[in-house]
Scaffold this motif. Sequence first.
Motif, mmCIF file in Angstrom:
data_model
loop_
_atom_site.group_PDB
_atom_site.id
_atom_site.type_symbol
_atom_site.label_atom_id
_atom_site.label_comp_id
_atom_site.label_asym_id
_atom_site.label_seq_id
_atom_site.Cartn_x
_atom_site.Cartn_y
_atom_site.Cartn_z
ATOM 1 N N ILE A 77 -1.280 -12.895 -3.739
ATOM 2 C CA ILE A 77 -0.644 -12.729 -2.416
ATOM 3 C C ILE A 77 -0.828 -14.026 -1.619
ATOM 4 O O ILE A 77 0.104 -14.543 -1.005
ATOM 5 N N GLY A 78 -2.057 -14.563 -1.663
ATOM 6 C CA GLY A 78 -2.351 -15.819 -0.962
ATOM 7 C C GLY A 78 -1.493 -16.963 -1.477
ATOM 8 O O GLY A 78 -0.942 -17.742 -0.702
ATOM 9 N N LEU A 101 2.243 -16.334 -0.303
ATOM 10 C CA LEU A 101 2.456 -16.579 1.132
ATOM 11 C C LEU A 101 2.107 -18.023 1.512
ATOM 12 O O LEU A 101 2.744 -18.601 2.383
ATOM 13 N N ALA A 154 -1.967 -13.465 4.992
ATOM 14 C CA ALA A 154 -2.278 -13.254 3.571
ATOM 15 C C ALA A 154 -3.530 -12.390 3.436
ATOM 16 O O ALA A 154 -3.587 -11.471 2.604
ATOM 17 N N SER A 196 -3.455 -8.704 1.778
ATOM 18 C CA SER A 196 -4.302 -8.470 0.615
ATOM 19 C C SER A 196 -5.239 -7.282 0.881
ATOM 20 O O SER A 196 -5.435 -6.406 0.024
ATOM 21 N N GLY A 256 -7.476 -13.145 -0.300
ATOM 22 C CA GLY A 256 -6.188 -13.424 0.347
ATOM 23 C C GLY A 256 -6.216 -14.729 1.103
ATOM 24 O O GLY A 256 -5.329 -15.569 0.944
ATOM 25 N N VAL A 266 -4.592 -18.976 -0.260
ATOM 26 C CA VAL A 266 -3.610 -19.797 0.453
ATOM 27 C C VAL A 266 -3.949 -21.300 0.350
ATOM 28 O O VAL A 266 -3.051 -22.148 0.307
#
Lengths: 160, 500
Positions: free
Chosen positions: B259-260, B263, B274, B278, B306, B310
């Motif tokens: 997810i990180g 995004l 994020a 998450s 999360g 990123v």
Amino acid sequence: MQSIHRQTVIGLAALLVSAIIILIVIPTWVSSPSNVRNIVLSPVFWPYILSGMTVLIGLGLVVTGFYSSENLTHEPNDIPGGYRRLALMGAIMVITMFALPRLGMVWTSMLIFVATAALIRSSHPKTALICAVLVPLALYAFFAHVASVAIPQGDYVRLP
Amino acid sequence: MNFLDNIAAGLSLVGNLEAFAALFLGVLIGTIAGAIPGMSATMAVALTLPFTFSMEAITAILLLLGVYKGGIFGGSIPAILIKTPGTPASSATVLDGYPMAEKGQAGKALGMALWASCTADLISNLALILFAGWLASFALNFGPPEFFTLILFSLTIIAGVSGNSLLRGALSAMLGLLLATVGLDLVYGTNRFTFGDPNLMGGLNFIAVLIGLFAIPEVLSMVWEPKPHVGKTRSLGKNSVTFAEYRRCFKSIVRGSFIGVFLGSIPGIGAAPAAFLSYSEARRKSPVKENFGKGELEGVAASEAGNNGVAGATLIPLLALGIPGDVITAIIIGAFMVHGLQPGPMMFILNVDIIYGLFIGLIVSSVFLLMIGSVAIRGFKYVADIPRGVLFPGVLVLCIYGVFAVNNNIFDVGVMFVMGWVGFVMLRNDIPAAPFLIAFILGPLLENNFRQAMLMSGNSPDILFRGPITWFFWALTLLTMVAIVRAGIRATKDLKKKNI
């Protein structure tokens, strides 16, 4: 329900700033050569477009501001005297600009450190005083002797 | 050159003590700064930047990336121990981290935060290595019209997703774009907003604007309300995280990392959304979802995965396209420029050794994070005790030295002070500063590419729609605009209903 909200005020400020830019600042302070054939390549094109967009955003803020529930004023400060302290901080910054070339960066920084620590009511005045001397000296040592930056020395006391 | 040659070139650049020492120091500085309540990873990277001017480009960038990675993890320490997130990205960690600390399991929560952070960091770095090169080779086909539409799309999304009000985000971006026009015109060399002052001919100094916007407002906020940090520091407790617990949370960590990565690779979204996404996904999939919010270890793992997922991914648009993914990468792009490097697809051809050197450094940074993080957890008490009345005057002095050092010019210090007041007014009025800074960086690129496209086409706007790539970005921009306007109208309608 209050009649004016912060969103509206921000919108009005955006409109005012963009009006000043469009009507006064761009015509006076952006020079465009006379031989520019097409407006899109002119140096004034981009500032006008951006100011125009700011007007649209300002209008959007004013309109949406009517439905906002946000207060115009902030929550009251827990510690009174915020504006006075901010004004003093502004004065410290102005004095810094005058003092930097005259007193030098190290001595000015020591004074700023002490003044700011006093302004924010440091609960550790002795530590603040020691740091006020050590931090500017350490930074001077790094920037002047490691990074070879010509740190302003001022007219009175010069450091090695 | 093939992949192995590139790795060898990168290794020859970073395979020395200086580069690894800089990375180690960076992670250490970042972790400490992130852990200090009132400091943020952004502020830490901004304040470290002036110290890198005299370094080699690769060493400087590794140091800053270390600060970035350390800062993101460091923020989770006060989030768990004193319920005060060190960085906005750690806000989701508070939800389960602090209840765990209240139960005397702070050591376990912090241990999981560290392991989840390192795992997510590694996954994010691998994603960067896999996708950045591919994206850059695709971007080599871009000309000025394609770059113009890409930057326009990035600005739309950045202004739209930052902060509570999209109009305020857009206003902030517009002000940044306007400020970027100060200086000599790029085509004709005539003055724009220089007000007859030669100091303004080169435009406003990026670092003065950056430090003014992100560090000085914090000092002014402290002056406005000089409060010591509140919150009791919880003890670590005797229990630490076990391998079985890590294995139980592994699925959530990997999901959160992806997810990180996803995004993070979209410019402008950043780590906080994020982390929350998450966290909510982990909660949705968990058989013990009722425990979330009451001190569930998996909640800490998911939110930390999360936000750390990123960190590497935001470098994908930075390195491949030259577009900063968030405000910290906007600062790092400034570091590239200070060292004469222009991130973007051409960097994968001209400076491939630096690119692969960075990749190697990033992988190593995950190991350093694990080492430093485990010590930092124990040493937090001393960091949290730094009095704010000493910290903020120190930050102010550091800002003055740092900004002066860029051009040896006192005028830049004045620019920093003015931008500090602008930033403070923005902060007080919930106008996000991130779109301002990112627009300030992207502004000249946007204008340049637009004017180059116009020169290429003999002033015909048709060139801005010349192929599938430009159409793709126009479509994305339009979609984003529609989504943003719809969200705005919905929010206004909700408020209208509430007021009735």
